[in-house]
Design a protein around this motif. Structure first.
Motif, PDB file in Angstrom:
ATOM      1  N   ALA A 123     -36.294  -1.063  11.315  1.00 24.48           N
ATOM      2  CA  ALA A 123     -36.998  -0.623  10.120  1.00 24.48           C
ATOM      3  C   ALA A 123     -36.663  -1.558   8.959  1.00 24.48           C
ATOM      4  CB  ALA A 123     -36.611   0.810   9.783  1.00 24.48           C
ATOM      5  N   GLY A 126     -38.444  -6.239   9.890  1.00 26.89           N
ATOM      6  CA  GLY A 126     -39.743  -6.085  10.545  1.00 26.89           C
ATOM      7  C   GLY A 126     -40.106  -7.321  11.336  1.00 26.89           C
ATOM      8  N   PRO A 134     -52.387  -5.033  17.206  1.00 25.32           N
ATOM      9  CA  PRO A 134     -52.583  -3.716  16.586  1.00 25.32           C
ATOM     10  C   PRO A 134     -52.627  -2.626  17.656  1.00 25.32           C
ATOM     11  CG  PRO A 134     -54.642  -4.927  16.631  1.00 25.32           C
ATOM     12  CD  PRO A 134     -53.595  -5.862  17.117  1.00 25.32           C
ATOM     13  N   PHE A 135     -52.208  -1.419  17.258  1.00 24.56           N
ATOM     14  CA  PHE A 135     -52.331  -0.287  18.187  1.00 24.56           C
ATOM     15  C   PHE A 135     -53.808   0.042  18.371  1.00 24.56           C
ATOM     16  CE2 PHE A 135     -48.308   0.948  15.832  1.00 24.56           C
ATOM     17  CZ  PHE A 135     -47.473   0.428  16.798  1.00 24.56           C
ATOM     18  N   PRO A 136     -54.195   0.535  19.546  1.00 20.67           N
ATOM     19  CA  PRO A 136     -55.603   0.939  19.718  1.00 20.67           C
ATOM     20  C   PRO A 136     -55.885   2.236  18.971  1.00 20.67           C
ATOM     21  CG  PRO A 136     -54.370   1.271  21.750  1.00 20.67           C
ATOM     22  CD  PRO A 136     -53.422   0.660  20.761  1.00 20.67           C
ATOM     23  N   LYS A 137     -55.629   2.218  17.678  1.00 24.47           N
ATOM     24  CA  LYS A 137     -55.875   3.384  16.824  1.00 24.47           C
ATOM     25  C   LYS A 137     -56.588   2.896  15.580  1.00 24.47           C
ATOM     26  CE  LYS A 137     -51.505   5.471  18.188  1.00 24.47           C
ATOM     27  NZ  LYS A 137     -51.221   6.837  18.329  1.00 24.47           N
ATOM     28  N   TYR A 145     -48.260   4.277  10.834  1.00 19.32           N
ATOM     29  CA  TYR A 145     -47.360   4.664  11.927  1.00 19.32           C
ATOM     30  C   TYR A 145     -45.888   4.565  11.537  1.00 19.32           C
ATOM     31  CZ  TYR A 145     -45.188   4.994  16.461  1.00 19.32           C
ATOM     32  OH  TYR A 145     -44.400   5.380  17.503  1.00 19.32           O
ATOM     33  N   GLY A 146     -45.491   3.423  10.964  1.00 21.26           N
ATOM     34  CA  GLY A 146     -44.090   3.223  10.581  1.00 21.26           C
ATOM     35  C   GLY A 146     -43.599   4.292   9.612  1.00 21.26           C
ATOM     36  N   ILE A 149     -43.224   7.755  11.431  1.00 24.48           N
ATOM     37  CA  ILE A 149     -42.107   8.028  12.349  1.00 24.48           C
ATOM     38  C   ILE A 149     -40.774   8.014  11.625  1.00 24.48           C
ATOM     39  CG2 ILE A 149     -43.211   7.250  14.492  1.00 24.48           C
ATOM     40  CD1 ILE A 149     -41.642   4.642  14.165  1.00 24.48           C
ATOM     41  N   HIS A 150     -40.673   7.274  10.512  1.00 24.91           N
ATOM     42  CA  HIS A 150     -39.406   7.255   9.791  1.00 24.91           C
ATOM     43  C   HIS A 150     -39.325   8.382   8.768  1.00 24.91           C
ATOM     44  CE1 HIS A 150     -38.250   3.645  11.769  1.00 24.91           C
ATOM     45  NE2 HIS A 150     -39.250   2.943  11.285  1.00 24.91           N
ATOM     46  N   ARG A 199     -48.722  -3.547   8.640  1.00 19.03           N
ATOM     47  CA  ARG A 199     -47.969  -2.531   9.372  1.00 19.03           C
ATOM     48  C   ARG A 199     -46.478  -2.772   9.223  1.00 19.03           C
ATOM     49  NH1 ARG A 199     -49.383  -2.575  15.493  1.00 19.03           N
ATOM     50  NH2 ARG A 199     -48.161  -4.484  15.394  1.00 19.03           N
TER      51      ARG A 199
END
Lengths: 290, 424
Positions: A123, A126, A134-137, A145-146, A149-150, A199
């Motif tokens: 974290a 980076g 990239p995520f498939p989102k 996302y980061g 989750i943190h 990201r």
């Protein structure tokens, strides 16, 4: 492939083999030329060796990553620059059989000590990868996302704020603000890479590692990313691995030249490119091998 | 000769080889398709008539003197009453000349004893019927059904037929009167097994298969996916894990009857679970399906680009978060495909079930996991072994139902696979 790569003059295999064998001996025989330390470092690499199974990939490298500067790591293929970069946020942990000795310090603490959780480390440090991933989102979810989750945000508003700032810092906001819910994988290569940068900076890291971030991009997208890197250094410390000497010269303040696992020379970028002290550095930047 | 000329010379030969290869391919596909058509064709030709069943419409007098002479209308009385007599009496009225005992027996043989059960169900549901006369479609005996479906050759000498001339004459009179016809065979889908073909249905077997597959799915999907995720993402690479891997691959190739023996020895003899039940069948099929699910799930996890996981780790996701947020969603359609294929295998499996007693003759459809049950493929096996002509077509009909389920499941698997291909 970067456009500038074609400038290096290809040598015959035989000649380059001789050069490499000789080069390794020269590199192994000499200590690093130039000052590996710097004022106010954000990370310090101290006498690090890296092994992949039996094979040693990095030999006794010490190097500081300075605050608010761009450190370029250059060198011929297989010289260990990416390996060293991945040591800095312990991405090498995921590789089977990879072993790191020596110390990498951040705030005076060894990141390889048992106390250090790689989740926290990553974290703070980076990473932007060679190929845009990239995520498939959706674009929004990629950046969010980061922070999610943190647990960095408690409200949707805050999250949107972070996503917008990050996209704006990555110079992508104007291009995507109307389609944040579209998949990130639908963007162009250069946009995807900037999305990955957004990201990475969304979790406010202190250091950003970039592993040949422009090698899969066309010259125009490359120019945009380079501009971006130049702006980002006022906020973050950046270490970038690149195959392009022109790119190193354009974006970095310090340059480190690696050769077959040895750190050969470190210095201010303009010195390295105008008056390299080490024979191998000179041969590389003048295009004798690469 | 220049290189271009040489290449040109060889071109014709290369093109011929390619054409030949295409022809081989087409021939192979045509052969495969024709065998498939032969299989489906013969099954459908044999079985489609089983979806119809012969019924006779008769005015049935719900005689209070027969059903409930005491007039108590108690449940017990309604249950025990002689409904067979009501059905027979209704039929005797059509043949007033049949007064002798032997004639009457022959007339009665036209009706299935199952019609008594139908009448009982009607009266139990609606006791008001008692004392009234209703036109009711009563189910015919399986031999009459076979006659109506032209499976009994009238030209054969009487001694070689299952029906003698007198019975055939009775049936012909019913045909003339227009009160005997083939109607949709609901019994086939709603009844359990029976010794009488006209009363036998696949509902019991379907329920058994359903409960069994439910157990299998609930156990094998989480266990299989969990094992695959652990082996792929978390397990250290060492000899022990290699050994496990080899064993999983081996298990996939073990003949299914071995799993049945294992189930008999462990689940029934050691753990004391009841025999012939869906829960034991489900457990055995779980053992059999697990390797398939683990192997396909691992392949599907491996096909997720590692860059996605690296990206997640790069922003500080823990390994578990990276796996559950990013790897699993992408791998899920592939895992589901594997699971469905495993389930389809389990649905079609009969050998291990024979070992754990699910081959028993069970009339009552199971109500739960611990009721004695049988399964669709085992039912097919049982019926194919029965001597009655009417069971032959029922066997084929049951196979058609099984095939329909298998095709539906595999089509879902193909659909999911297409979906994953589109996503990446």
């Amino acid at each position: 492939m970067d456009a500038t790569e074609t400038l290096t003059i290809p040598l015959t295999d035989q000649l380059s083999e001789v050069d490499f064998a000789a080069g390794q001996k020269i590199a192994a025989d000499h200590a690093t030329v130039g000052d590996v330390t710097c004022k106010n470092p954000s990370m310090r690499v101290k006498e690090v060796d890296v092994f992949y199974g039996e094979k040693q990939a990095i030999f006794n490298v010490s190097l500081d990553i300075g605050s608010n500067e761009v450190l370029a790591m250059i060198g011929p293929s297989g010289c260990g620059k990416t390996t060293l970069l991945r040591c800095l946020n312990r991405m090498n942990d995921t590789i089977e059989g990879c072993r790191v000795t020596g110390q990498v310090e951040m705030d005076g603490q060894n990141i390889y000590s048992r106390k250090m959780d790689p989740v926290l480390l990553r974290a703070r440090v980076g990473m932007v990868f060679q190929k845009p991933n990239p995520f498939p989102k959706s674009i929004f979810d990629n950046v969010a996302y980061g922070p999610r989750i943190h647990g960095l945000v408690s409200h949707r508003d805050e999250l949107e704020e972070i996503v917008h700032t990050s996209l704006s810092r990555a110079g992508l906001l104007d291009e995507v603000k109307d389609r944040l819910d579209q998949p990130g994988t639908g963007l162009s290569g250069g946009q995807q890479q900037r999305l990955c940068i957004a990201r990475a900076i969304a979790v406010s890291p202190e250091v950003i590692l970039m592993d040949e971030p422009c090698s899969a991009l066309d010259p125009i997208a490359t120019a945009k990313i380079e501009e971006l890197i130049d702006e980002l250094r006022y906020k973050f410390s950046i270490a970038i691995v690149t195959h392009s000497m022109q790119q190193a010269a354009r974006v970095s303040q310090r340059t480190a030249y690696f050769h077959l696992g040895y750190l050969v020379e470190v210095g201010p970028t303009k010195d390295i490119f105008t008056m390299p002290k080490h024979q191998l550095t000179e041969e590389y930047i003048t295009g004798r091998f690469g | 000769m220049t290189p271009t000329e040489r290449i040109r010379q060889g071109l014709a030969r290369r093109q011929r080889a390619e054409k030949r290869f295409r022809v081989y391919g087409i021939v192979a596909i045509l052969l495969g398709m024709s065998f498939l058509l032969l299989l489906f064709g013969s099954i459908i030709a044999n079985g489609y008539k089983a979806f119809g069943q012969t019924y006779i419409e008769l005015p049935v007098y719900f005689d209070p003197a027969v059903i409930d002479p005491q007039g108590t209308r108690s449940e017990d009385a309604l249950f025990r009453a002689n409904y067979w007599a009501l059905a027979k009496n209704a039929l005797y009225q059509q043949f007033p000349e049949a007064t002798e005992r032997r004639q009457r027996r022959e007339v009665a043989s036209i009706l299935s004893e199952g019609s008594a059960l139908d009448l009982r169900a009607m009266v139990q549901e609606n006791p008001e019927l008692i004392g009234t006369t209703r036109d009711i479609w009563l189910i015919a005996d399986d031999d009459i059904d076979m006659l109506m479906k032209d499976y009994i050759d009238r030209t054969l000498p009487e001694s070689e037929r299952r029906l003698n001339d007198r019975v055939i004459a009775y049936v012909d009179r019913l045909i003339e009167a227009g009160i005997i016809e083939r109607r949709f065979n609901t019994n086939f889908f709603t009844a359990g097994d029976s010794r009488e073909p006209e009363q036998a249905g696949i509902f019991g077997a379907l329920s058994g298969s359903f409960f069994m597959l439910l157990v299998t799915l609930l156990l094998s999907f989480p266990i299989g996916v969990g094992a695959a995720v652990y082996l792929e993402e978390f397990a250290p690479r060492n000899r022990f894990i290699d050994l496990i891997e080899i064993n999983i691959n081996n298990l996939a190739a073990v003949p299914s009857i071995i799993f049945g023996l294992l189930g008999l020895a462990i689940f029934i003899n050691l753990f004391g679970l009841p025999r012939s039940t869906a829960v034991v069948g489900g457990l055995v099929l779980t053992l059999m399906t697990l390797p398939t699910i683990i192997i396909t799930s691992r392949a599907s996890i491996q096909s997720v680009p590692p860059s996605i996981k690296e990206a997640a780790l790069g922003v500080g996701a823990s390994r578990m978060q990276a796996v559950f947020h990013h790897v699993l969603p992408i791998a899920m359609p592939g895992m589901l495909t594997g699971t469905i294929i495993g389930m389809a295998q389990a649905l079609g499996e009969s050998a291990p079930l024979l070992m754990i007693g699910m081959v028993a003759f069970i009339v009552e459809p199971p109500q739960g996991f611990t009721d004695p049950a049988t399964a669709l493929p085992v039912q097919i096996f049982l019926w194919s072994d029965s001597p009655e002509r009417a069971f032959t077509e029922r066997t084929s009909a049951a196979i058609m139902v099984l095939l329909a389920f298998l095709i539906a499941m595999n089509a879902t698997a193909v659909y999911l696979r297409k979906k994953i291909a589109k996503k990446l």
